[in-house]
Design an enzyme around this catalytic site. Structure first.
Site, PDB file in Angstrom:
ATOM      1  N   GLY A 178       8.370 -24.592 -55.260  1.00  0.00           N
ATOM      2  CA  GLY A 178       8.664 -25.990 -54.983  1.00  0.00           C
ATOM      3  C   GLY A 178       8.064 -26.383 -53.651  1.00  0.00           C
ATOM      4  O   GLY A 178       6.865 -26.336 -53.468  1.00  0.00           O
ATOM      5  N   ARG A 179       8.913 -26.731 -52.702  1.00  0.00           N
ATOM      6  CA  ARG A 179       8.467 -27.200 -51.380  1.00  0.00           C
ATOM      7  C   ARG A 179       7.651 -28.469 -51.533  1.00  0.00           C
ATOM      8  O   ARG A 179       6.514 -28.561 -51.079  1.00  0.00           O
ATOM      9  CB  ARG A 179       7.650 -26.141 -50.644  1.00  0.00           C
ATOM     10  CG  ARG A 179       8.500 -25.009 -50.110  1.00  0.00           C
ATOM     11  CD  ARG A 179       7.698 -24.110 -49.173  1.00  0.00           C
ATOM     12  NE  ARG A 179       8.581 -23.255 -48.417  1.00  0.00           N
ATOM     13  CZ  ARG A 179       8.315 -21.990 -48.108  1.00  0.00           C
ATOM     14  NH1 ARG A 179       7.199 -21.433 -48.501  1.00  0.00           N
ATOM     15  NH2 ARG A 179       9.170 -21.294 -47.408  1.00  0.00           N
ATOM     16  N   HIS A 180       8.235 -29.432 -52.211  1.00  0.00           N
ATOM     17  CA  HIS A 180       7.594 -30.734 -52.356  1.00  0.00           C
ATOM     18  C   HIS A 180       8.644 -31.745 -52.804  1.00  0.00           C
ATOM     19  O   HIS A 180       9.773 -31.370 -53.143  1.00  0.00           O
ATOM     20  CB  HIS A 180       6.437 -30.662 -53.374  1.00  0.00           C
ATOM     21  CG  HIS A 180       6.837 -30.127 -54.714  1.00  0.00           C
ATOM     22  ND1 HIS A 180       6.358 -28.942 -55.226  1.00  0.00           N
ATOM     23  CD2 HIS A 180       7.700 -30.609 -55.633  1.00  0.00           C
ATOM     24  CE1 HIS A 180       6.896 -28.725 -56.399  1.00  0.00           C
ATOM     25  NE2 HIS A 180       7.723 -29.717 -56.672  1.00  0.00           N
ATOM     26  N   ALA A 181       8.250 -32.997 -52.811  1.00  0.00           N
ATOM     27  CA  ALA A 181       9.069 -34.073 -53.392  1.00  0.00           C
ATOM     28  C   ALA A 181       8.176 -34.795 -54.395  1.00  0.00           C
ATOM     29  O   ALA A 181       6.952 -34.635 -54.393  1.00  0.00           O
ATOM     30  CB  ALA A 181       9.544 -35.033 -52.307  1.00  0.00           C
ATOM     31  N   HIS A 208      12.535 -30.513 -52.584  1.00  0.00           N
ATOM     32  CA  HIS A 208      13.288 -29.414 -53.202  1.00  0.00           C
ATOM     33  C   HIS A 208      12.522 -28.094 -53.128  1.00  0.00           C
ATOM     34  O   HIS A 208      11.299 -28.065 -53.166  1.00  0.00           O
ATOM     35  CB  HIS A 208      13.705 -29.746 -54.633  1.00  0.00           C
ATOM     36  CG  HIS A 208      12.602 -30.194 -55.534  1.00  0.00           C
ATOM     37  ND1 HIS A 208      12.047 -31.455 -55.486  1.00  0.00           N
ATOM     38  CD2 HIS A 208      11.934 -29.543 -56.509  1.00  0.00           C
ATOM     39  CE1 HIS A 208      11.105 -31.551 -56.398  1.00  0.00           C
ATOM     40  NE2 HIS A 208      10.998 -30.412 -57.032  1.00  0.00           N
TER      41      HIS A 208
END
Ligand code: T46
Length: 136
Positions: free
Chosen positions: A47-50, A95
């Site tokens: 993840g590590r993004h929106a 997230h």
């Protein structure tokens, strides 16, 4: 931060359990895409993004994992440990998925088709936009 964690109804009998999910019923949007991930390496963070528009429901259908939700002002970590639990991840929500147990399978129901331009992968960019927006 408002969290929506669904507990879906399993249809169980002596043969085992079955969970059925229908769009606009158990799932609050039209399901345009389903994807899942497995074989995660120990200690990995995904993840590590929106997303600008995408809404999703994350279901750890085997094993367990944790989800960090971050709206730019507040962070929460939500464990997913049961195949009948689903975590709603709204658009505009940073997230991260981590602490996958061995053999974990994370399935995602998504409201849109895959679109790389919908991702915000830079945390500073996310904070600049959504963090400030939320405080106004
Ligand atoms: C999200 C979290 C929960 C595709 O070709 N089609 C797809 O529908 C998806 C989801 C991914 N891909 C490709 C793009 C990358 O080359 O699969 C590769 C891995 O994707 P990514 O690095 O974005 O995977 P995660 O686990 O970091 O994020 C995924 C979703 O991409 C994302 O939308 O919210 O799971």
């Amino acid at each position: 931060m408002q969290l929506t964690k669904y507990v879906f109804q399993p249809h169980g009998d002596e043969r085992g359990q079955l969970v059925a999910l229908e769009e606009y019923k158990e799932v609050p949007f039209k399901i345009k895409r389903v994807y899942y991930m497995y074989d995660m390496s120990p200690g990995i963070v995904r993840g590590r993004h929106a997303h600008k528009n995408l809404q999703q429901i994350l279901i750890c259908i085997h094993g367990s994992c944790k989800i960090l939700l971050d709206n730019g002002n507040e962070k929460k970590v939500v464990p997913l440990e049961k195949p009948y639990e689903g975590l709603y991840v709204a658009n505009n929500m940073w997230h991260e998925m981590f602490e996958f147990s061995e053999g974990a399978v994370l399935m995602v129901l998504a409201s849109e088709l895959y679109d790389e331009s919908d991702y915000i992968r830079n945390y500073e960019e996310f904070l600049n936009f959504y963090g400030k927006q939320d405080k106004e």
